[in-house]
Design an enzyme around this catalytic site. Sequence first.
Site, mmCIF file in Angstrom:
data_model
loop_
_atom_site.group_PDB
_atom_site.id
_atom_site.type_symbol
_atom_site.label_atom_id
_atom_site.label_comp_id
_atom_site.label_asym_id
_atom_site.label_seq_id
_atom_site.Cartn_x
_atom_site.Cartn_y
_atom_site.Cartn_z
ATOM 1 N N LEU A 143 0.858 -1.197 0.000
ATOM 2 C CA LEU A 143 0.000 0.000 0.000
ATOM 3 C C LEU A 143 0.885 1.234 0.000
ATOM 4 O O LEU A 143 1.602 1.489 0.962
ATOM 5 C CB LEU A 143 -0.893 0.025 1.257
ATOM 6 C CG LEU A 143 -1.656 -1.256 1.596
ATOM 7 C CD1 LEU A 143 -2.526 -1.041 2.842
ATOM 8 C CD2 LEU A 143 -2.517 -1.715 0.420
ATOM 9 N N GLY A 144 0.864 1.973 -1.097
ATOM 10 C CA GLY A 144 1.679 3.187 -1.218
ATOM 11 C C GLY A 144 2.963 2.891 -1.978
ATOM 12 O O GLY A 144 3.652 1.906 -1.674
ATOM 13 N N LYS A 162 5.042 4.899 12.093
ATOM 14 C CA LYS A 162 5.185 5.115 13.548
ATOM 15 C C LYS A 162 4.057 5.949 14.120
ATOM 16 O O LYS A 162 3.623 5.737 15.257
ATOM 17 C CB LYS A 162 6.521 5.741 13.893
ATOM 18 C CG LYS A 162 6.899 6.976 13.080
ATOM 19 C CD LYS A 162 7.598 6.575 11.833
ATOM 20 C CE LYS A 162 7.683 7.709 10.855
ATOM 21 N NZ LYS A 162 8.921 7.720 10.105
ATOM 22 N N GLU A 168 9.648 -2.919 11.967
ATOM 23 C CA GLU A 168 11.064 -2.523 12.112
ATOM 24 C C GLU A 168 11.365 -1.171 11.469
ATOM 25 O O GLU A 168 12.152 -0.372 11.995
ATOM 26 C CB GLU A 168 11.977 -3.599 11.510
ATOM 27 C CG GLU A 168 13.454 -3.337 11.682
ATOM 28 C CD GLU A 168 13.859 -3.203 13.137
ATOM 29 O OE1 GLU A 168 14.092 -2.065 13.565
ATOM 30 O OE2 GLU A 168 13.929 -4.224 13.850
ATOM 31 N N GLY A 202 14.641 3.830 10.815
ATOM 32 C CA GLY A 202 14.827 3.352 9.446
ATOM 33 C C GLY A 202 15.457 1.986 9.335
ATOM 34 O O GLY A 202 14.915 0.995 9.836
ATOM 35 N N GLY A 235 14.085 12.808 0.460
ATOM 36 C CA GLY A 235 13.115 11.777 0.859
ATOM 37 C C GLY A 235 13.162 11.419 2.331
ATOM 38 O O GLY A 235 12.617 10.404 2.749
ATOM 39 N N ASP A 238 7.335 13.165 15.060
ATOM 40 C CA ASP A 238 7.846 11.891 14.552
ATOM 41 C C ASP A 238 8.735 11.218 15.598
ATOM 42 O O ASP A 238 8.582 10.027 15.889
ATOM 43 C CB ASP A 238 8.630 12.139 13.249
ATOM 44 C CG ASP A 238 9.198 10.860 12.679
ATOM 45 O OD1 ASP A 238 8.434 10.106 12.037
ATOM 46 O OD2 ASP A 238 10.398 10.587 12.883
ATOM 47 N N LYS A 294 8.132 7.690 17.786
ATOM 48 C CA LYS A 294 9.146 6.635 17.895
ATOM 49 C C LYS A 294 9.479 6.368 19.364
ATOM 50 O O LYS A 294 9.660 5.221 19.777
ATOM 51 C CB LYS A 294 10.394 7.034 17.113
ATOM 52 C CG LYS A 294 10.163 7.003 15.596
ATOM 53 C CD LYS A 294 11.238 7.768 14.850
ATOM 54 C CE LYS A 294 11.072 7.630 13.342
ATOM 55 N NZ LYS A 294 11.912 8.562 12.577
HETATM 56 N N1 LIG Z 1 10.825 8.344 4.000
HETATM 57 C C1 LIG Z 1 11.497 7.784 5.006
HETATM 58 O O1 LIG Z 1 12.721 7.944 5.140
HETATM 59 C C2 LIG Z 1 10.778 6.933 5.989
HETATM 60 C C3 LIG Z 1 9.414 6.833 6.006
HETATM 61 N N2 LIG Z 1 8.801 6.057 6.947
HETATM 62 C C4 LIG Z 1 7.363 5.917 6.942
HETATM 63 O O2 LIG Z 1 6.975 5.232 5.766
HETATM 64 C C5 LIG Z 1 5.685 5.677 5.359
HETATM 65 C C6 LIG Z 1 5.779 6.161 3.924
HETATM 66 O O3 LIG Z 1 6.709 7.207 3.851
HETATM 67 P P1 LIG Z 1 7.201 7.786 2.443
HETATM 68 O O4 LIG Z 1 7.354 6.690 1.465
HETATM 69 O O5 LIG Z 1 8.365 8.634 2.764
HETATM 70 O O6 LIG Z 1 5.961 8.694 2.052
HETATM 71 P P2 LIG Z 1 5.518 9.193 0.601
HETATM 72 O O7 LIG Z 1 4.625 10.354 0.833
HETATM 73 O O8 LIG Z 1 6.702 9.342 -0.275
HETATM 74 O O9 LIG Z 1 4.678 7.945 0.061
HETATM 75 C C7 LIG Z 1 3.368 7.645 0.432
HETATM 76 C C8 LIG Z 1 2.627 7.273 -0.824
HETATM 77 O O10 LIG Z 1 1.329 6.790 -0.474
HETATM 78 C C9 LIG Z 1 0.433 7.263 -1.442
HETATM 79 N N3 LIG Z 1 -0.928 7.219 -0.894
HETATM 80 C C10 LIG Z 1 -1.528 8.088 -0.076
HETATM 81 N N4 LIG Z 1 -2.787 7.668 0.200
HETATM 82 C C11 LIG Z 1 -2.969 6.508 -0.473
HETATM 83 C C12 LIG Z 1 -4.042 5.604 -0.583
HETATM 84 N N5 LIG Z 1 -5.180 5.803 0.060
HETATM 85 N N6 LIG Z 1 -3.872 4.507 -1.351
HETATM 86 C C13 LIG Z 1 -2.714 4.290 -2.002
HETATM 87 N N7 LIG Z 1 -1.648 5.099 -1.929
HETATM 88 C C14 LIG Z 1 -1.775 6.217 -1.164
HETATM 89 C C15 LIG Z 1 0.910 8.663 -1.782
HETATM 90 O O11 LIG Z 1 0.412 9.077 -3.037
HETATM 91 C C16 LIG Z 1 2.422 8.469 -1.778
HETATM 92 O O12 LIG Z 1 2.916 8.133 -3.057
HETATM 93 C C17 LIG Z 1 5.267 6.742 6.366
HETATM 94 O O13 LIG Z 1 4.524 6.132 7.388
HETATM 95 C C18 LIG Z 1 6.597 7.222 6.927
HETATM 96 O O14 LIG Z 1 6.482 7.756 8.212
HETATM 97 C C19 LIG Z 1 9.501 5.349 7.890
HETATM 98 C C20 LIG Z 1 10.850 5.412 7.918
HETATM 99 C C21 LIG Z 1 11.611 6.229 7.003
HETATM 100 N N1 LIG Z 2 10.907 11.548 8.603
HETATM 101 C C1 LIG Z 2 11.573 10.489 9.276
HETATM 102 C C2 LIG Z 2 11.683 9.310 8.373
HETATM 103 C C3 LIG Z 2 12.096 8.099 9.095
HETATM 104 O O1 LIG Z 2 11.493 7.656 10.047
HETATM 105 C C4 LIG Z 2 12.964 10.935 9.697
HETATM 106 O O2 LIG Z 2 13.404 11.969 9.212
HETATM 107 O O3 LIG Z 2 13.570 10.250 10.509
HETATM 108 NA NA NA Z 3 14.521 0.162 12.356
#
Ligand SMILES: NC(=O)C1=CN([C@@H]2O[C@H](COP(=O)(O)OP(=O)(O)OC[C@H]3O[C@@H](n4cnc5c(N)ncnc54)[C@H](O)[C@@H]3O)[C@@H](O)[C@H]2O)C=CC1
Ligand SMILES: N[C@@H](CC=O)C(=O)O
Ligand code: NA
Length: 438
Positions: A17-18, A111, A135, A140, A193, A207, A211
């Site tokens: 999902l996503g 989180k 995890e 990350g 990103g 955030d 965590k």
């Molecule tokens: N970016 C990072 O470094 C990290 C992100 N996370 C977590 O991972 C998750 C995703 O983060 P990102 O990939 O950075 O976010 P992002 O915003 O790049 O990706 C999320 C995607 O989900 C899509 N989306 C939104 N609603 C939707 C729906 N109803 N159905 C299908 N797709 C939908 C959006 O269009 C977008 O492409 C978040 O919970 C974030 O906190 C966790 C650790 C690190």
């Molecule tokens: N936005 C978060 C993404 C990872 O959890 C961060 O900057 O640490």
């Molecule tokens: Na981790």
Amino acid sequence: MRPDAREVGGPVRVAVLGAGVVGSQVVRLLLEHGNELAARIGAPLELAGVAVRRPNRHPDVPAALLTTDAAALVARPDVDVVVEVIGGLEPTRELLLTALRRGAAVVTANKALLAEHGPELYEAADAAGADLYFEAAVAGAIPLIRPIRESLAGDRISRIMGIVNGTTNFILSAMSQQGVGYGEALAEATRLGYAEADPTADVDGFDAAAKAAILASIGFHTRVGADQVHREGIAGVTAADIRAAREIGCVVKLLAICERVSVGGGEAVSARVHPVMLPVAHPLAGVDGAYNAVYVEAESAGRLMFYGPGAGGAPTASAVLGDLVAVARNRLVGGRGPGESAHADLPVQPMGEVPARYHVSLDVDDRSGVLAAVAGAFAAAGVSISDVRQMGRGTDAQLVAVTHTAPDAVLATTVAQLGELPAVHRVTSVMRVMGELR
Ligand SMILES: NC(=O)C1=CN([C@@H]2O[C@H](COP(=O)(O)OP(=O)(O)OC[C@H]3O[C@@H](n4cnc5c(N)ncnc54)[C@H](O)[C@@H]3O)[C@@H](O)[C@H]2O)C=CC1
Ligand SMILES: N[C@@H](CC=O)C(=O)O
Ligand code: NA
């Protein structure tokens, strides 16, 4: 109920999902490393579908797998594992509950959702005998959740402390090392990103607080929600704070601190997120950019340190894939990983009672008696000063005081009173200090 037991060696079907920063990397790794993953698991991982918002934006995902109907995808009886990398509280809560209730395993990086609705998700997972792995949700790529929930399950953790937000660490590093402005550093973290969809979640500490709530919950076997974590972000950290830290041999870091504390003969949990001045010799002071580092202190193990990339698409996808392999293996043997452990049910200590040391910089009149007035305000509150310096600058002066440990609420009140003194023009910097200053 679980979906029908699969023939051993049959495919484990995965819905993602996503497909944003993290999701696109998860899909890439699943498609590129399919054979290797199958060999490690003992069965192929089969991508059953990828839910996105705008299908025309994902040329790297086979078109037949794309759907805009995430609700239908998680309800499909042939989907064994749901990977959630959408983020946010809704519709993710509803989607994951649907998956768990029908026995599908869930792997999430979310989180915010876990800190807000963890108990509800755990209960649904327990009721259906399904796995809930996360995890990627904390620090990350760094293996931290599995070590705490599994490797240290036989020990007694006393403290979990570290840098758990890559975006704010990236910003603070850029501000202090390259003199980059706050806005420019945040824009670069977003471009790379690291930042959340709404970066105020990063800079205001939400955030890191989510965590901390997860770490305190799994570390101390107690339900700790995000609203029980004291939270201060970095939006108020100025170039003057960073200079003031440098002058006493420190750097500014945003820390998450979760501790088991003694309170009135019993135990409690303290969970907090705030900037601190750390001596440059402190191991966390050298953690820069989007890297994270977390100390875990346990009764028998002693002090452990976990270090690595805390944000970014591929590093986070690594943690997601690790969980995916684990839940697929569990599924093939008919087993399950750890569920919620909240048996200790400890109270959460109010922030005002937490012992702290403050570094306070004041712009004051450059005349005799000012130092005595400032020292008098600290003394009246029962706060002792470990170091005080006054630097003349013509008609006014800068006065810097570092306190000994006192309850946080007492220090906060004292600083407010200092600001009211006639000789004090301005309180220019107030920050907690940790470690031995030179
Ligand atoms: N970016 C990072 O470094 C990290 C992100 N996370 C977590 O991972 C998750 C995703 O983060 P990102 O990939 O950075 O976010 P992002 O915003 O790049 O990706 C999320 C995607 O989900 C899509 N989306 C939104 N609603 C939707 C729906 N109803 N159905 C299908 N797709 C939908 C959006 O269009 C977008 O492409 C978040 O919970 C974030 O906190 C966790 C650790 C690190
Ligand atoms: N936005 C978060 C993404 C990872 O959890 C961060 O900057 O640490
Ligand atoms: Na981790």
